[in-house]
Design an enzyme around this catalytic site. Structure first.
Site, short mmCIF file in Angstrom:
data_model
loop_
_atom_site.label_atom_id
_atom_site.label_comp_id
_atom_site.label_asym_id
_atom_site.label_seq_id
_atom_site.Cartn_x
_atom_site.Cartn_y
_atom_site.Cartn_z
CG HIS A 206 16.13 -52.51 20.20
ND1 HIS A 206 14.86 -51.97 20.03
CD2 HIS A 206 16.33 -52.62 21.52
CE1 HIS A 206 14.34 -51.75 21.23
NE2 HIS A 206 15.21 -52.13 22.15
CG HIS B 271 17.47 -55.66 24.46
ND1 HIS B 271 18.62 -54.94 24.24
CD2 HIS B 271 16.48 -54.75 24.64
CE1 HIS B 271 18.35 -53.66 24.31
NE2 HIS B 271 17.06 -53.51 24.54
#
Length: 156
Positions: free
Chosen positions: A65, A79
């Protein structure tokens, strides 16, 4: 220096196509307060997250992620989403691996929007080690394509 510096400037591109925001506008107080550094965010319209600059991929989280790129003295963290770490990597596919050389706009992670539909998928980009550069954001365009200039760092 990897073609990033035009005279005295380093260019960071949008990590995804979509609506550009200042990092202070994301729906998470931790990220919005610049705890990981200053930056920008994109509400993505695609399912691909790209390198914001030329450099070396220094980190891909096990959960895929987030990833980090080093370019010269500068480190950039990308992110994907808010609380998406809870998916433990499900719904994310790494397209590159640690130590790969990457170019601005090159796909790094693909995510499954349907599988992650319960999450805010805003893609955030932070300059975590700005070093000796003064950064300027280019937020005048609300709609960006991956790789479009969104920040410029100039040597002090």
């Amino acid at each position: 220096m990897l073609g990033l510096f035009s005279k005295k400037a380093m260019i960071l591109g949008a990590p995804a196509a979509g609506q550009l925001l200042d990092i202070t506008q994301v729906n998470d107080p931790f990220f919005a307060s610049k705890n990981l550094g200053d930056g920008v965010a994109v509400i993505p319209q695609s399912q691909t997250v790209c390198a914001p600059c030329d450099g070396r991929l220094v980190m891909v989280f096990e959960t895929r992620h987030a990833f980090g790129i080093r370019s010269g003295e500068v480190e950039v963290l990308v992110h994907i989403g808010i609380d998406t770490v809870q998916m433990q990597g499900q719904g994310f596919t790494a397209l590159k691996k640690v130590n790969d050389r990457v170019r601005r706009g090159e796909p790094i992670i693909r995510f499954d929007r349907e599988r992650l539909s319960a999450y805010d998928l805003t893609v955030m980009m932070f300059v975590t080690q700005p070093q000796a550069l003064r950064w300027q954001k280019h937020l005048e365009n609300s709609r960006v394509e991956a790789g479009d200039r969104v920040m410029t760092g100039e040597r002090l």
